[in-house]
Design a protein around this motif. Structure first.
Motif, short mmCIF file in Angstrom:
data_model
loop_
_atom_site.label_atom_id
_atom_site.label_comp_id
_atom_site.label_asym_id
_atom_site.label_seq_id
_atom_site.Cartn_x
_atom_site.Cartn_y
_atom_site.Cartn_z
N ASN A 22 -15.64 -53.73 -26.58
CA ASN A 22 -15.45 -52.24 -26.97
C ASN A 22 -14.16 -51.69 -26.67
N ALA A 23 -13.09 -52.32 -26.88
CA ALA A 23 -11.72 -51.85 -27.07
C ALA A 23 -11.60 -50.77 -27.80
N LEU A 24 -10.97 -49.48 -27.39
CA LEU A 24 -11.08 -48.25 -28.19
C LEU A 24 -9.73 -48.14 -29.15
N ALA A 59 -13.17 -51.84 -22.28
CA ALA A 59 -12.32 -52.52 -21.45
C ALA A 59 -10.72 -51.78 -22.02
N GLY A 60 -11.16 -50.62 -22.65
CA GLY A 60 -9.93 -49.64 -22.60
C GLY A 60 -9.04 -49.48 -24.07
N ALA A 61 -8.02 -49.13 -24.02
CA ALA A 61 -7.34 -49.18 -25.14
C ALA A 61 -7.38 -50.54 -25.90
N ASP A 62 -7.11 -50.71 -27.18
CA ASP A 62 -7.30 -52.13 -28.02
C ASP A 62 -5.66 -52.45 -27.85
N ILE A 63 -5.36 -53.40 -26.83
CA ILE A 63 -3.87 -53.79 -26.68
C ILE A 63 -3.24 -54.43 -27.71
N ARG A 64 -4.53 -54.96 -28.63
CA ARG A 64 -3.41 -55.52 -29.96
C ARG A 64 -2.84 -54.49 -30.64
N GLU A 65 -3.29 -53.25 -30.69
CA GLU A 65 -2.92 -52.32 -31.65
C GLU A 65 -1.54 -51.77 -31.07
N SER A 74 -5.36 -39.45 -30.43
CA SER A 74 -5.02 -40.14 -29.30
C SER A 74 -6.29 -39.88 -28.45
N LEU A 75 -6.46 -40.88 -27.39
CA LEU A 75 -7.38 -40.90 -26.63
C LEU A 75 -7.54 -39.81 -25.71
N GLU A 76 -6.44 -39.31 -25.07
CA GLU A 76 -6.42 -38.00 -24.32
C GLU A 76 -7.05 -36.82 -25.10
N GLY A 95 -21.39 -53.15 -17.15
CA GLY A 95 -20.35 -54.27 -17.23
C GLY A 95 -18.90 -53.80 -16.74
N VAL A 96 -17.99 -53.26 -17.82
CA VAL A 96 -16.58 -52.80 -17.19
C VAL A 96 -16.55 -51.48 -17.89
N ALA A 97 -15.74 -50.65 -17.06
CA ALA A 97 -15.04 -49.41 -17.55
C ALA A 97 -13.82 -49.39 -17.14
N LEU A 129 1.04 -47.50 -17.75
CA LEU A 129 0.30 -46.79 -17.01
C LEU A 129 -0.84 -46.21 -17.53
N PRO A 130 -1.94 -45.87 -16.85
CA PRO A 130 -3.02 -44.95 -17.70
C PRO A 130 -2.42 -43.73 -18.17
N ALA A 131 -2.59 -43.71 -19.49
CA ALA A 131 -1.64 -42.62 -20.18
C ALA A 131 -2.81 -41.69 -20.92
N ALA A 132 -3.89 -41.80 -20.69
CA ALA A 132 -5.01 -40.68 -21.30
C ALA A 132 -5.56 -40.01 -20.28
N GLY A 133 -4.81 -39.58 -19.23
CA GLY A 133 -5.36 -38.69 -18.32
C GLY A 133 -5.82 -39.33 -17.06
N ARG A 155 -6.64 -52.27 -9.51
CA ARG A 155 -7.61 -52.98 -8.76
C ARG A 155 -8.93 -52.89 -9.71
N HIS A 156 -10.03 -54.22 -9.81
CA HIS A 156 -11.15 -53.84 -10.16
C HIS A 156 -11.91 -53.38 -9.19
N VAL A 157 -12.83 -52.29 -9.31
CA VAL A 157 -13.60 -51.76 -8.13
C VAL A 157 -15.10 -51.83 -8.60
N GLU A 274 -2.53 -66.32 -21.63
CA GLU A 274 -3.51 -66.89 -20.65
C GLU A 274 -4.99 -66.84 -21.56
N ARG A 275 -5.35 -66.16 -22.24
CA ARG A 275 -6.42 -66.30 -23.25
C ARG A 275 -6.21 -67.51 -24.09
N ASN A 276 -5.19 -67.39 -24.84
CA ASN A 276 -4.82 -68.44 -25.90
C ASN A 276 -4.67 -69.98 -25.48
C1 3H9 Z 1 -5.32 -49.01 -21.91
O1 3H9 Z 1 -6.42 -48.69 -21.80
C2 3H9 Z 1 -4.18 -47.68 -21.95
C3 3H9 Z 1 -5.03 -46.55 -21.87
O2 3H9 Z 1 -4.43 -45.92 -20.37
C4 3H9 Z 1 -4.52 -45.39 -22.91
C5 3H9 Z 1 -3.16 -45.43 -23.39
C6 3H9 Z 1 -2.90 -44.25 -24.34
N1 3H9 Z 1 -7.83 -54.83 -25.94
O3 3H9 Z 1 -10.33 -61.64 -20.90
P1 3H9 Z 1 -11.69 -62.22 -21.78
C7 3H9 Z 1 -10.03 -59.56 -25.57
S1 3H9 Z 1 -4.58 -50.37 -21.82
C8 3H9 Z 1 -7.69 -55.83 -27.03
O4 3H9 Z 1 -11.45 -63.81 -22.15
P2 3H9 Z 1 -13.61 -61.92 -19.66
C9 3H9 Z 1 -9.36 -60.64 -25.00
O5 3H9 Z 1 -8.05 -60.72 -25.56
C10 3H9 Z 1 -5.91 -51.59 -21.66
N2 3H9 Z 1 -8.46 -56.97 -26.58
O6 3H9 Z 1 -12.91 -62.17 -21.34
C11 3H9 Z 1 -10.07 -61.79 -25.30
O7 3H9 Z 1 -10.00 -61.93 -27.05
P3 3H9 Z 1 -10.24 -63.46 -27.49
C12 3H9 Z 1 -6.25 -51.51 -20.13
C13 3H9 Z 1 -8.74 -56.99 -25.13
O8 3H9 Z 1 -14.95 -61.72 -19.85
C14 3H9 Z 1 -11.77 -61.04 -25.50
O9 3H9 Z 1 -11.40 -59.58 -25.53
N3 3H9 Z 1 -7.46 -52.56 -20.05
C15 3H9 Z 1 -8.88 -56.28 -24.35
O10 3H9 Z 1 -13.08 -62.96 -18.82
C16 3H9 Z 1 -12.41 -61.48 -24.02
O11 3H9 Z 1 -11.42 -61.36 -23.02
C17 3H9 Z 1 -7.35 -53.63 -19.57
O12 3H9 Z 1 -6.03 -54.06 -19.14
C18 3H9 Z 1 -8.30 -55.07 -24.72
N4 3H9 Z 1 -8.24 -53.96 -23.56
O13 3H9 Z 1 -12.80 -60.43 -19.30
C19 3H9 Z 1 -8.39 -54.74 -19.28
N5 3H9 Z 1 -9.62 -56.65 -23.32
O14 3H9 Z 1 -11.63 -63.85 -27.44
C20 3H9 Z 1 -7.98 -55.90 -20.17
C21 3H9 Z 1 -9.90 -57.84 -23.59
O15 3H9 Z 1 -9.81 -63.14 -28.81
N6 3H9 Z 1 -9.14 -57.11 -20.17
N7 3H9 Z 1 -9.54 -58.19 -24.89
O16 3H9 Z 1 -9.40 -64.37 -26.77
C22 3H9 Z 1 -9.71 -57.68 -18.93
O17 3H9 Z 1 -9.29 -57.45 -18.09
C23 3H9 Z 1 -10.57 -58.55 -19.46
O18 3H9 Z 1 -10.57 -58.91 -20.80
C24 3H9 Z 1 -12.25 -58.14 -19.20
C25 3H9 Z 1 -13.06 -59.23 -19.77
C26 3H9 Z 1 -12.24 -57.99 -17.59
C27 3H9 Z 1 -12.51 -56.94 -19.94
#
Ligand code: 3H9
Length: 723
Positions: A22-24, A59-65, A74-76, A95-97, A129-133, A155-157, A274-276
Motif C-alpha cells: 500500500n505504498a502511497l 509502507a509509506g511513499a512509493d519509492i519507485r515514484e 502532496s502527502l502533507e 502490519g506496518v505503518a 527524512l520524513p517530509a510529510a510532517g 527504527r521499526h517500533v 537487495e530485493r532484486n
Molecule cells: C516516505 O514515506 C517518504 C515520506 O516521508 C513522504 C515524503 C514526501 N515503495 O521488502 P519486501 C516493495 S519514503 C515502493 O520484499 P517485506 C518492495 O520493493 C518510504 N515499493 O517485503 C518489494 O517489491 P518487489 C518510507 C515498496 O515483507 C515489495 O514491496 N518507507 C515500498 O520483507 C515487498 O517488499 C520505507 O522506507 C515502498 N515504500 O518488508 C519502507 N516498500 O516485490 C520500505 C516496499 O517488486 N519498505 N516496497 O520486489 C520496507 O521496509 C519493507 O518493504 C517492508 C516489507 C517492511 C514494508
C-alpha cells in the motif's frame, strides 16, 4: 490500486489498496483525497476509519515514484486535510505503518494498532527524512528524545512499545477495522482540538541543546559521511524552535538539499538491489527462482567455532531445531557454553518484546555424527582446510539421508572439489556466512557446477528464513566478496611500502565511508589466517633478498609486509599487536605503534624505496578503483550476475558506505571513463600489478558510451557466465 470506501452504519471506512505494501503512490493519494472528501461531506458519516488492505496499513511513499515527477496532491496536503477534519478520524494499523504511512496515521486524530503491527519513520535508511510532517508531528506527540531516536535510526517500533510511547492509543488482538470502528463510535462528539498534533505544544526539556549536540556528534561518528541522519536532527530541532508551518517548510528545504547530495539515489538503488538479488535468472542453467525451494524442518551444524556458533544461533532464532556437532568433548563443551550465553541474550530480547522462549528452536549438542541421519539440511562450519572438509563430506554421504542438503561454510574453497567426494554433488552448495553469523546480514550462496536449481532455491530460502540477504555467486577462489578484497588490500600494502603509515590509509578509507580501514580490518580478522593459507600454498617464499630493489613474486609485485609481521608473532588484535598495537584491558582499540614506523622505515631503506607523500584522494582512488576493477573481472567471468549483486555483497558484508550505493554503483556515479583513465595510467606505470589492468568489460562499457547501471547487463550478455 487506489483507496476505496465503504460505510459501516455511521462510520466510513477508507481502505488503501496498492499491493503489496500500500505504498502511497500518486494515484493512491489522489483517490484517498477524493474518498476522504466525500466521506467528510456525507451527512450520514460521523467518523472515519482509515486502514490498509493486504494486512498492512502502508509502507509509506512509493519509492519507485521518487525518480518521476508525480503531479498530484502532496502527502502533507492530505495530512493537513485529514487533521483539519471536524469528524474524528481513526487510523486502523495492521502490519506496518512506515514512513509516509505513519505520517498519515499521525495526521489522524486517533490510532489503533494490532499486536503484531510495527510503526516507524525509516526514511533515513533511504537517504531522506520524513517530509510529510513526520519530523514535526512525532516530537509533539512523544517528545523530542524519543522522536529523535526513532527518526535518526529509522527504527521499526513494535505495537506494544508504540503504545507505551503514546504513538498509538489502543493495541488490540482482534479484527483491527472492527476495533477501530468501535473506537471511532466512542469518540464521536468529543473535542478534537487536543488531538491535532500540529497545534500541540512541544513538551519542554531542559537539556535540549546538549541533547541535540550529542545527537549530531553521535550521528557523525556512527553514520560517517551519511547526510540524512544530520538532516533528521535538524528537522526535529525545527519542531522545537519554529512554528509548525515553518517546520514543514524546513522539512522541504532539507529534503531538497539531501536529494542534491546523490545519497538518496544511492540508498534507494541499494534498497531495490537487495530485493532484486533474490530474483535474477541464471542464463546458463535456468531460473532457480522459478523452482520451489524444498522445505526443511531440522538442521545440523558441524563445528562450533565462532562461525558455527553464530550459525546455530541464527537457525534457533528462526525456530529451526539444530543438532550441533563437535569433534571432541572439550570443543563441544566450549561450543555449548558459548551458544548458551548467546542464547541468554536472545531470551532477554524476546522477553522485552513480550515473547517467550518457545519462539526459539531447540539445540542438541553431540559428538555423534550418526545423530545427523534424520536432518534435512546440514551446514559444515569447520575451519578452512580442504582435507578436513572433504573427510566430513565423505562421511556425510553415508550418514545423511539421501535428500538432505549439504552446505559448506567456506570463505573461498572450491565447492566442486568438496562436492566431488559425495554421493550427491547436486545437493552440495556453499553457504558463506559472515562473522558474527548471528548478526551479519549477508549470505553468499555459492553454486558448484553440479548444484541443482532446487538446491540453490533451498539455500536462498534458507537465507530468507534466517532474515539474511542472500546473494548467489559462482564458484571461484574466494568467491566474490573476499576475491575483490584481494586487490584492495594489495594496494593498501603498497601504499604503506611507498610511504604511508597504516593509520593514514585507514583514515582516508574511513573518511571515504568504510566502516573500518583495511589495516584495522586485517588486525581484527587475524593476519595469521591468510599467512597460514599462503604458506600452505607455498606463496610466502622465497623472500626476495632485502637489497633487491623490486619486491616481486613470479614476476609480479608482492608485498611481504603481512608475512613479516606474522613471522614476528604480530597476528593482530588476538596477539595484542599487528599493524597497530592493542592495550589491555579491552585489547580492542587500535593504537598507532611507533615500532611500526621504524619497521617501515627500515623496510623502505632495505628495499631502496623512495618515500613519497600520498594524499588521501590517491589512497581512496587506488584502493577503491582496485576493488571496482576486480568487480568488473568478477562480472566478466560470470561469477556474479550483475553489478547489483556485488553492491549488495559489499554494502552488507564489507562495511562499504551504503550511501555510495556499493562499489559498482559508485563507479557508475564517479564516471566509468574517469575510473578507466586512472586504472590505465596506474597500470602503465606499474605493469607488475596485474590486478590494476583495466578489464575488458570496463573498457567495453565505456566504449558504448557508459550506459546506465541497469543496462550493464546487456553488455554482460554474451560473456562467460558461470551461473
Ligand atoms: C516516505 O514515506 C517518504 C515520506 O516521508 C513522504 C515524503 C514526501 N515503495 O521488502 P519486501 C516493495 S519514503 C515502493 O520484499 P517485506 C518492495 O520493493 C518510504 N515499493 O517485503 C518489494 O517489491 P518487489 C518510507 C515498496 O515483507 C515489495 O514491496 N518507507 C515500498 O520483507 C515487498 O517488499 C520505507 O522506507 C515502498 N515504500 O518488508 C519502507 N516498500 O516485490 C520500505 C516496499 O517488486 N519498505 N516496497 O520486489 C520496507 O521496509 C519493507 O518493504 C517492508 C516489507 C517492511 C514494508
Amino acid at each position: 490500486m487506489a483507496a476505496t470506501r465503504r460505510l459501516s452504519h455511521t462510520v466510513a471506512v477508507i481502505i488503501l489498496n496498492h499491493p503489496p505494501v500500500n505504498a502511497l503512490s500518486s494515484s493512491v493519494r489522489q483517490s484517498l483525497l477524493k474518498e476522504f472528501g466525500e466521506a467528510s461531506k456525507d451527512p450520514l458519516v460521523e467518523a472515519i476509519v482509515l486502514t490498509g488492505a493486504n494486512g498492512k496499513f502502508s509502507a509509506g511513499a512509493d519509492i519507485r515514484e521518487f525518480s518521476t515527477s508525480a503531479a498530484t496532491a502532496s502527502l502533507e496536503f492530505i495530512n493537513a486535510t485529514i487533521e483539519g477534519s471536524t469528524k474524528p478520524v481513526v487510523a486502523a494499523i495492521e502490519g506496518v505503518a512506515l514512513g509516509g504511512g505513519l505520517e498519515l496515521a499521525l495526521s489522524c486524530h486517533y490510532r489503533v494498532a494490532n499486536t503484531q503491527a510495527f510503526v516507524g519513520l525509516p526514511e533515513v535508511l533511504i537517504g531522506i527524512l520524513p517530509a510529510a510532517g513526520g519530523t514535526q508531528r512525532l516530537p509533539r506527540l512523544i517528545g523530542v528524545p524519543a522522536a529523535l531516536d526513532m527518526i535518526v535510526r529509522g527504527r521499526h517500533v513494535p505495537a506494544g512499545e508504540a503504545f507505551q510511547l503514546g504513538i498509538v492509543d489502543e493495541v488490540v488482538n482482534s479484527d483491527i477495522v472492527d476495533a477501530a470502528i468501535q473506537f471511532a463510535r466512542k469518540v464521536v462528539g468529543q473535542s478534537l482540538d487536543a488531538r491535532r498534533l500540529s497545534t500541540k505544544p512541544i513538551q519542554p526539556i531542559t537539556n535540549l541543546g546538549t541533547l541535540l549536540d550529542t545527537a549530531v556528534e553521535k550521528a557523525t561518528r556512527q553514520f560517517r559521511g551519511a547526510q540524512a541522519p544530520l538532516a533528521c536532527i535538524e528537522a526535529v530541532k525545527a519542531s522545537v524552535y519554529l512554528p509548525f508551518h515553518k517546520g514543514i517548510e524546513k522539512e522541504q528545504e532539507l529534503i531538497k538539499s539531501l536529494w542534491a547530495t546523490g545519497q538518496p539515489q544511492a540508498l534507494q538503488y541499494a534498497f531495490f538491489s537487495e530485493r532484486n538479488v533474490g530474483k535474477w535468472t541464471t542464463p546458463s542453467g535456468g531460473r532457480w527462482d522459478r523452482v520451489p525451494p524444498r522445505s526443511f524442518q531440522t538442521a545440523g551444524v558441524i563445528g562450533l567455532g565462532t562461525m558455527g556458533r553464530g550459525i546455530v544461533i541464527s537457525l534457533l532464532k528462526a525456530n529451526i531445531p539444530v543438532i550441533a556437532i563437535e569433534q571432541d568433548a572439550k570443543q563441544l563443551d566450549l561450543g555449548r557454553n558459548a551458544v548458551d550465553s548467546l542464547l541468554k541474550r536472545e531470551f532477554e530480547k524476546l522477553k522485552q518484546q513480550g515473547k517467550t522462549a518457545s519462539e526459539l528452536g531447540s539445540v542438541q549438542f553431540t559428538l555423534d555424527f550418526g545423530e545427523l541421519k534424520h536432518v534435512d539440511l546440514i551446514i559444515e562450519a569447520v575451519y578452512e582446510n580442504m582435507k578436513l572438509k572433504k573427510e566430513i563430506f565423505k562421511k556425510l554421504s553415508f550418514i545423511a539421508k539421501p535428500d538432505a542438503f549439504l552446505c559448506t561454510n567456506t570463505s573461498g574453497l572450491n565447492i566442486d572439489e568438496i562436492a566431488s567426494v559425495t554421493d550427491r554433488p547436486q545437493q552440495v552448495i556453499g553457504t558463506h556466512f559472515f562473522s558474527p553469523a548471528n548478526i551479519m546480514r549477508l549470505l553468499e550462496v555459492v553454486r558448484g557446477c553440479h548444484t541443482s536449481l532446487t538446491t540453490i532455491a533451498t539455500a536462498m530460502n534458507l537465507g530468507k528464513t534466517l532474515g539474511k540477504v542472500a546473494v548467489l555467486v559462482g564458484n571461484c577462489p574466494l568467491f566474490v566478496g573476499n576475491r575483490m578484497l584481494g586487490p584492495y588490500l594489495e594496494q593498501a600494502s603498497y601504499l604503506v611500502e611507498e610511504g604511508c603509515n597504516p593509520e593514514d590509509v585507514d583514515q582516508a578509507l574511513e573518511t571515504f565511508g568504510f566502516a573500518m580501514g583495511p589495516f584495522r580490518m586485517m588486525d581484527l580478522a587475524g593476519l595469521d589466517v591468510g599467512w597460514r593459507s599462503r604458506m600452505e600454498k607455498g606463496l610466502t617464499g622465497p623472500r626476495v633478498p632485502p637489497e633487491a630493489p623490486a619486491r616481486q613474486r613470479n614476476g609480479n609485485r608482492y608485498s611481504p609486509l603481512a608475512d613479516m609481521l606474522c613471522e614476528l608473532g604480530r597476528f593482530g588484535q588476538k596477539s595484542g599487536k599487528g599493524w597497530y598495537r592493542y592495550e589491555k584491558p579491552s585489547g580492542r582499540n587500535a593504537k598507532p605503534d611507533p615500532w611500526m614506523r621504524e619497521f617501515l622505515e627500515k623496510y623502505r631503506r632495505d628495499h631502496q624505496i623512495v618515500h613519497h607523500p600520498v594524499n588521501p584522494q590517491e589512497i581512496q582512488e587506488r584502493c577503491v578503483y582496485a576493488l571496482i576493477n576486480e568487480g568488473f573481472r568478477v562480472l566478466e567471468e560470470g561469477i556474479a550476475s550483475g553489478p547489483e549483486d556485488i553492491d549488495v555483497i559489499y554494502n552488507n558484508g564489507y562495511g562499504f558506505p551504503k550511501y555510495r550505493g556499493g562499489p559498482m554503483y559508485y563507479a557508475y556515479t564517479t564516471g566509468l571513463s574517469k575510473v578507466l583513465g586512472a586504472l590505465e595510467s596506474y597500470y602503465k606505470a606499474n605493469s607488475d600489478v596485474p590486478s590494476m589492468k583495466p578489464t575488458f568489460l570496463l573498457k567495453k562499457i565505456v566504449a558504448v558510451g557508459e550506459p546506465s547501471i541497469k543496462e550493464w547487463k546487456t553488455q554482460l550478455g554474451n560473456l562467460n557466465n558461470k551461473l
